[in-house]
Design a protein around this motif. Structure first.
Motif, PDB file in Angstrom:
ATOM      1  N   PRO A 142       0.845  -1.199   0.000  1.00 48.34           N
ATOM      2  CA  PRO A 142       0.000   0.000   0.000  1.00 48.34           C
ATOM      3  C   PRO A 142       0.879   1.248   0.000  1.00 48.34           C
ATOM      4  O   PRO A 142       1.979   1.227   0.559  1.00 48.34           O
ATOM      5  CB  PRO A 142      -0.803  -0.111   1.292  1.00 48.34           C
ATOM      6  CG  PRO A 142      -0.059  -1.073   2.135  1.00 48.34           C
ATOM      7  CD  PRO A 142       0.727  -1.961   1.225  1.00 48.34           C
ATOM      8  N   PRO A 143       0.429   2.323  -0.626  1.00 45.76           N
ATOM      9  CA  PRO A 143       1.237   3.541  -0.657  1.00 45.76           C
ATOM     10  C   PRO A 143       1.442   4.154   0.725  1.00 45.76           C
ATOM     11  O   PRO A 143       2.435   4.797   0.966  1.00 45.76           O
ATOM     12  CB  PRO A 143       0.454   4.478  -1.574  1.00 45.76           C
ATOM     13  CG  PRO A 143      -0.908   3.904  -1.674  1.00 45.76           C
ATOM     14  CD  PRO A 143      -0.815   2.450  -1.349  1.00 45.76           C
ATOM     15  N   VAL A 144       0.491   3.930   1.631  1.00 44.82           N
ATOM     16  CA  VAL A 144       0.635   4.400   3.011  1.00 44.82           C
ATOM     17  C   VAL A 144       0.114   3.318   3.960  1.00 44.82           C
ATOM     18  O   VAL A 144      -0.710   2.493   3.580  1.00 44.82           O
ATOM     19  CB  VAL A 144      -0.132   5.715   3.271  1.00 44.82           C
ATOM     20  CG1 VAL A 144       0.502   6.881   2.561  1.00 44.82           C
ATOM     21  CG2 VAL A 144      -1.591   5.593   2.914  1.00 44.82           C
ATOM     22  N   TYR A 145       0.643   3.329   5.166  1.00 45.25           N
ATOM     23  CA  TYR A 145       0.268   2.348   6.177  1.00 45.25           C
ATOM     24  C   TYR A 145      -0.512   3.023   7.294  1.00 45.25           C
ATOM     25  O   TYR A 145      -0.228   4.157   7.658  1.00 45.25           O
ATOM     26  CB  TYR A 145       1.520   1.712   6.777  1.00 45.25           C
ATOM     27  CG  TYR A 145       2.218   0.737   5.864  1.00 45.25           C
ATOM     28  CD1 TYR A 145       2.151  -0.624   6.106  1.00 45.25           C
ATOM     29  CD2 TYR A 145       2.960   1.169   4.775  1.00 45.25           C
ATOM     30  CE1 TYR A 145       2.790  -1.533   5.289  1.00 45.25           C
ATOM     31  CE2 TYR A 145       3.614   0.268   3.952  1.00 45.25           C
ATOM     32  CZ  TYR A 145       3.520  -1.081   4.211  1.00 45.25           C
ATOM     33  OH  TYR A 145       4.158  -1.971   3.396  1.00 45.25           O
TER      34      TYR A 145
ATOM     35  N   LEU B 116      -3.703   9.104  11.009  1.00 46.92           N
ATOM     36  CA  LEU B 116      -2.252   9.001  10.866  1.00 46.92           C
ATOM     37  C   LEU B 116      -1.955   7.982   9.779  1.00 46.92           C
ATOM     38  O   LEU B 116      -2.561   6.917   9.735  1.00 46.92           O
ATOM     39  CB  LEU B 116      -1.613   8.500  12.162  1.00 46.92           C
ATOM     40  CG  LEU B 116      -1.631   9.416  13.362  1.00 46.92           C
ATOM     41  CD1 LEU B 116      -1.035   8.688  14.570  1.00 46.92           C
ATOM     42  CD2 LEU B 116      -0.860  10.674  13.081  1.00 46.92           C
ATOM     43  N   ARG B 117      -0.984   8.302   8.938  1.00 47.21           N
ATOM     44  CA  ARG B 117      -0.550   7.366   7.903  1.00 47.21           C
ATOM     45  C   ARG B 117       0.971   7.436   7.816  1.00 47.21           C
ATOM     46  O   ARG B 117       1.585   8.440   8.167  1.00 47.21           O
ATOM     47  CB  ARG B 117      -1.173   7.690   6.539  1.00 47.21           C
ATOM     48  CG  ARG B 117      -2.689   7.546   6.508  1.00 47.21           C
ATOM     49  CD  ARG B 117      -3.103   6.100   6.726  1.00 47.21           C
ATOM     50  NE  ARG B 117      -4.539   5.913   6.661  1.00 47.21           N
ATOM     51  CZ  ARG B 117      -5.329   5.815   7.712  1.00 47.21           C
ATOM     52  NH1 ARG B 117      -4.830   5.926   8.928  1.00 47.21           N
ATOM     53  NH2 ARG B 117      -6.621   5.609   7.569  1.00 47.21           N
TER      54      ARG B 117
ATOM     55  N   TYR C  48       5.478  10.900   9.963  1.00 44.93           N
ATOM     56  CA  TYR C  48       4.129  10.451   9.627  1.00 44.93           C
ATOM     57  C   TYR C  48       3.421  11.499   8.794  1.00 44.93           C
ATOM     58  O   TYR C  48       3.874  12.631   8.670  1.00 44.93           O
ATOM     59  CB  TYR C  48       3.326  10.149  10.890  1.00 44.93           C
ATOM     60  CG  TYR C  48       3.122  11.347  11.796  1.00 44.93           C
ATOM     61  CD1 TYR C  48       1.980  12.128  11.695  1.00 44.93           C
ATOM     62  CD2 TYR C  48       4.080  11.700  12.740  1.00 44.93           C
ATOM     63  CE1 TYR C  48       1.796  13.227  12.518  1.00 44.93           C
ATOM     64  CE2 TYR C  48       3.904  12.790  13.565  1.00 44.93           C
ATOM     65  CZ  TYR C  48       2.748  13.550  13.448  1.00 44.93           C
ATOM     66  OH  TYR C  48       2.570  14.643  14.265  1.00 44.93           O
ATOM     67  N   VAL C  49       2.293  11.090   8.244  1.00 44.65           N
ATOM     68  CA  VAL C  49       1.429  11.989   7.478  1.00 44.65           C
ATOM     69  C   VAL C  49       0.104  12.059   8.216  1.00 44.65           C
ATOM     70  O   VAL C  49      -0.434  11.025   8.624  1.00 44.65           O
ATOM     71  CB  VAL C  49       1.192  11.437   6.050  1.00 44.65           C
ATOM     72  CG1 VAL C  49       0.232  12.321   5.273  1.00 44.65           C
ATOM     73  CG2 VAL C  49       2.511  11.278   5.313  1.00 44.65           C
TER      74      VAL C  49
END
Length: 70
Positions: free
Chosen positions: A10-13, A47-48, A40-41
């Motif tokens: 996945p592009p982000v977790y 949160l990703r 993080y994003v």
């Protein structure tokens, strides 16, 4: 719009999947976020984590072996 292959990372977790990837608990991941120890994003309230940031976190916390000539 291009689609990712089914077996692609996945592009982000999420915090839960990031914890699984790092071998930590979700609480430990959230503590690292709170202490600004992991990048993080924030997407709204969520949160990703990018895989590159997770790998950077692992690299930053890796203790290198000291090789000696015995």
């Amino acid at each position: 719009m291009a689609q990712l292959p089914l077996n692609a990372n996945p592009p982000v977790y999420t915090p839960a999947t990031a914890a699984e990837y790092l071998g930590m608990t979700e609480r430990q991941v959230r503590d690292a976020v709170r202490k600004n120890r992991i990048t993080y994003v924030r997407l709204g309230q969520y949160l990703r984590f990018r895989i590159t940031d997770l790998n950077e976190y692992l690299d930053a916390n890796t203790v290198r072996a000291v090789l000696t000539d015995d």
